[in-house]
Structure formats: C-alpha cells, structure tokens
Design a protein around this motif. Structure first.
Motif, PDB file in Angstrom:
ATOM      1  N   GLY A   1      39.928  -6.084  14.587  1.00 21.65           N
ATOM      2  CA  GLY A   1      41.373  -6.234  14.515  1.00 21.65           C
ATOM      3  C   GLY A   1      41.817  -6.751  13.165  1.00 21.65           C
ATOM      4  N   THR A   2      43.053  -7.237  13.137  1.00 23.88           N
ATOM      5  CA  THR A   2      43.673  -7.681  11.893  1.00 23.88           C
ATOM      6  C   THR A   2      44.118  -9.130  12.014  1.00 23.88           C
ATOM      7  N   LEU A   3      43.860  -9.900  10.969  1.00 23.86           N
ATOM      8  CA  LEU A   3      44.323 -11.279  10.878  1.00 23.86           C
ATOM      9  C   LEU A   3      45.374 -11.337   9.779  1.00 23.86           C
ATOM     10  N   ASN A   4      46.604 -11.641  10.158  1.00 24.12           N
ATOM     11  CA  ASN A   4      47.710 -11.715   9.208  1.00 24.12           C
ATOM     12  C   ASN A   4      47.908 -13.166   8.774  1.00 24.12           C
ATOM     13  N   VAL A   5      47.676 -13.427   7.488  1.00 22.93           N
ATOM     14  CA  VAL A   5      47.658 -14.785   6.952  1.00 22.93           C
ATOM     15  C   VAL A   5      48.744 -14.938   5.899  1.00 22.93           C
ATOM     16  N   GLY A   6      49.482 -16.035   5.968  1.00 30.26           N
ATOM     17  CA  GLY A   6      50.443 -16.382   4.930  1.00 30.26           C
ATOM     18  C   GLY A   6      50.003 -17.655   4.236  1.00 30.26           C
ATOM     19  N   SER A   7      50.407 -17.827   2.996  1.00 33.71           N
ATOM     20  CA  SER A   7      50.057 -19.044   2.268  1.00 33.71           C
ATOM     21  C   SER A   7      51.161 -19.404   1.287  1.00 33.71           C
TER      22      SER A   7
ATOM     23  N   PRO B   1      41.060 -17.097  -0.916  1.00 33.90           N
ATOM     24  CA  PRO B   1      40.320 -15.829  -1.043  1.00 33.90           C
ATOM     25  C   PRO B   1      38.822 -15.985  -0.805  1.00 33.90           C
ATOM     26  N   ARG B   2      38.246 -17.080  -1.280  1.00 32.87           N
ATOM     27  CA  ARG B   2      36.818 -17.307  -1.066  1.00 32.87           C
ATOM     28  C   ARG B   2      36.515 -17.487   0.418  1.00 32.87           C
ATOM     29  N   ALA B   3      37.398 -18.192   1.117  1.00 33.93           N
ATOM     30  CA  ALA B   3      37.190 -18.400   2.556  1.00 33.93           C
ATOM     31  C   ALA B   3      37.345 -17.086   3.318  1.00 33.93           C
ATOM     32  N   ILE B   4      38.296 -16.244   2.897  1.00 32.08           N
ATOM     33  CA  ILE B   4      38.486 -14.951   3.556  1.00 32.08           C
ATOM     34  C   ILE B   4      37.268 -14.060   3.349  1.00 32.08           C
ATOM     35  N   VAL B   5      36.726 -14.050   2.127  1.00 32.03           N
ATOM     36  CA  VAL B   5      35.520 -13.267   1.856  1.00 32.03           C
ATOM     37  C   VAL B   5      34.376 -13.743   2.756  1.00 32.03           C
TER      38      VAL B   5
ATOM     39  N   PHE C   1      32.381 -11.543   9.954  1.00 31.49           N
ATOM     40  CA  PHE C   1      33.005 -10.570  10.848  1.00 31.49           C
ATOM     41  C   PHE C   1      33.409  -9.341  10.033  1.00 31.49           C
ATOM     42  N   PRO C   2      32.462  -8.464   9.706  1.00 31.01           N
ATOM     43  CA  PRO C   2      32.745  -7.347   8.796  1.00 31.01           C
ATOM     44  C   PRO C   2      33.753  -6.343   9.336  1.00 31.01           C
ATOM     45  N   GLU C   3      33.977  -6.319  10.655  1.00 35.80           N
ATOM     46  CA  GLU C   3      34.946  -5.390  11.222  1.00 35.80           C
ATOM     47  C   GLU C   3      36.364  -5.949  11.188  1.00 35.80           C
ATOM     48  N   LEU C   4      36.512  -7.177  10.752  1.00 39.40           N
ATOM     49  CA  LEU C   4      37.821  -7.823  10.731  1.00 39.40           C
ATOM     50  C   LEU C   4      38.590  -7.422   9.470  1.00 39.40           C
ATOM     51  N   SER C   5      39.854  -7.089   9.641  1.00 38.09           N
ATOM     52  CA  SER C   5      40.740  -6.797   8.513  1.00 38.09           C
ATOM     53  C   SER C   5      41.670  -7.993   8.308  1.00 38.09           C
ATOM     54  N   VAL C   6      41.893  -8.393   7.061  1.00 36.62           N
ATOM     55  CA  VAL C   6      42.735  -9.547   6.755  1.00 36.62           C
ATOM     56  C   VAL C   6      43.854  -9.127   5.805  1.00 36.62           C
ATOM     57  N   ASN C   7      45.079  -9.436   6.173  1.00 34.38           N
ATOM     58  CA  ASN C   7      46.236  -9.224   5.309  1.00 34.38           C
ATOM     59  C   ASN C   7      46.754 -10.577   4.845  1.00 34.38           C
ATOM     60  N   LEU C   8      46.925 -10.749   3.536  1.00 34.69           N
ATOM     61  CA  LEU C   8      47.356 -12.021   2.963  1.00 34.69           C
ATOM     62  C   LEU C   8      48.705 -11.844   2.284  1.00 34.69           C
TER      63      LEU C   8
END
Length: 301
Positions: free
Chosen positions: A89-95, A105-109, A115-122
């Motif tokens: 799925g997708t994790l939508n993150v704001g900062s 960014p380092r934590a998201i990487v 979880f390689p199947e996880l998509s992250v939007n920042l």
C-alpha cells in the motif's frame, strides 16, 4: 456493498471495458455486469454513462472510484497488519520544513528496505495545514513540532528531544551565553512556528536584550549567516551537530531549553504498527536525543 464489487468496479475503470475487467477479476462479463448493477442498486445511483460504448464513468462514478480505491487500500493494509505479512500500500507522510527533515528521507529509505512493497509519498508544508490534512485523512501522518493545535482525536509522539544552542562565528572568544547574545548582532529565527516562540519566550524570561541584524525563516540559512560572521543566533543542536564549522556553541537557557519534534496520526489507524516502525527509525537516526516508542502507545495531545 462488498470488496468484490469494489475491485470489479475499479478494474472496469482501469481497463476501459466490462469485458477486459472480467478477465482481470476472473469473472464472466455477465457476472461483472451483475456486480455493478448490485452496487448501483445499493448506492441508489448510476455509476456509468451507458449511452456511450463502451460505458464510461459518470460524475458519481468518478467520485466513487476515489472512495473505492481508498477502501480497498485500507482493507489490504489491515489484512497485512493482522496477518503479519509484508506491508503493502501507500503511506502518505507530511513534514514541516525543519532542521530534522534530513532524518526523514533516511528513515523512509530504511522503512522501504524493511517493507519493499510499501510506497511512500512525502509532502512538505506548514504545520497547521499538515495537521488539518491528517484530521481529514488526506495524510496518514505528519512530522511536526510540539503543537498546541493538535486535536484530541490525534496522537502525538516525539521522536527527538534536542537542546537549543547559541552559536557564534568562528574565532569568537568564549563568554557566557547571555553576554554573547547581548554583545553581538542577533540573527533572529523569524518564523511563526513553535521553535520561534520557544526561543523568544526564553529570551524574554531571562531578560536578554538582543540587537537584531537579520530575521530569517529557515535554520540552515541562519547557520550560514553565523558561519559567515554576520552575528550570533540560537538553533537546534541537529543543525550544527555534524558540521559546526568551528563556530562557538553554548547551551541556551537556564536550565537548557529542549525542543521536541514528533509524529501525529489518527487514533485507531490500521497502520499503527507501521507508524511505530517509522517513529523508531527516526529516533535511531536522531542519536543520543532520540525518543523511542513501544507497541502502539503514544502521548495524547
């Protein structure tokens, strides 16, 4: 309404025709038509313009498409959490635009390596807008400073508690922080965010009178100005931890003042365990000032 109907509906939208969708969801075209008819009956509205060939989504169908995708994503993510399977799925993150954003960014990487199947939007924005978007379910979580505007239905969990430092240009002779702040021109953090209020309140409490030479709204720019010799300032430790450029650094406040940056998200989210994982990766990267979480616990607002 069930998830089979929603998956069939999304398949039609993505593949263009009922027949193509039927092959994707392993049904006959007749069964696809029956599912869509049942969905429209339950919603009491038509989702397709059947005057066109092939039928196309009407306005209500376009609105339903977004809702259907959100429901299916939530179902898939919930199943993954409950079964212990790999997170998808997708994790939508704001900062907010903060000096700690370099950790994110380092934590998201690191999170995506786990979880390689996880998509992250920042997305980066102002704290008030990010908090509103978390409330409205447009964001899963947001990274913000300790904030009085967090509503009761959101959970707040700091991942870093770091000291504020007085910084002065290279070559500045040592003197107590109060004298330093009053002796040299002051580069003020001029942003209407909690860090600015924290600095200003402590200056006032200690009775320190500064002589402003500049007002700047980003911490990295302040560090550059101080390193160039423009004046003295106050910044979070992380801003000068790895590259202090031989600047004089002294603790700010009596006792020393700390600021917190943390994560907010809605209570009861099915992504709660994922939030904990990201939170603790951020805490790990914050080093000695990191604040860890256990389980799904978080501080209230």
């Amino acid at each position: 309404m069930d998830t089979r109907q929603l998956r069939t509906f999304v398949a039609i939208a993505e593949n263009g025709t009922f027949a193509r969708a039927a092959s994707v969801v392993n049904l006959t075209p007749s069964a696809v038509s029956q599912q869509i008819y049942a969905l429209e009956q339950e919603l009491d509205t038509k989702l397709f313009n059947r005057d066109s060939r092939p039928p196309s989504l009407n306005l209500q169908g376009l609105k339903m498409l977004e809702t259907a995708k959100q429901i299916l994503a939530l179902v898939d993510e919930t199943r993954g959490v409950l079964s212990g399977k790999q997170m998808t799925g997708t994790l939508n993150v704001g900062s907010v635009r903060t000096s700690t954003i370099g950790l994110l960014p380092r934590a998201i990487v690191a999170l995506r390596q786990e979880f390689p199947e996880l998509s992250v939007n920042l997305r980066v924005g102002m704290s008030s807008m990010l908090i509103s978007d978390v409330n409205a379910d447009r964001l899963d979580l947001a990274i913000v400073a300790e904030h009085a505007g967090v509503s009761r239905n959101l959970l707040w969990s700091p991942f870093i508690r770091e000291p504020l430092m007085v910084i002065a240009p290279p070559g500045t002779p040592w003197m107590p922080a109060k004298e330093l702040l009053e002796a040299l021109p002051f580069v003020r953090f001029g942003s209407d965010v909690p860090l600015g209020a924290l600095i200003n309140n402590e200056l006032a409490r200690l009775g320190i009178t500064v002589q402003d030479i500049a007002e700047i709204d980003t911490v990295p720019a302040i560090v550059e100005c101080v390193a160039a010799g423009l004046g003295v300032s106050i910044v979070p430790d992380i801003a000068v931890r790895e590259n202090g450029r031989d600047m004089l650094k002294l603790p700010f406040g009596e006792p020393q003042v700390f600021r917190k940056i943390g994560m907010i998200h809605r209570a009861g989210s099915p992504k709660a365990e994922l939030f904990v994982t990201l939170h603790n990766k951020l805490a790990e990267m914050a080093g000695e000032f990191g604040v860890y979480r256990e389980g799904g616990a978080a501080e209230g607002s």
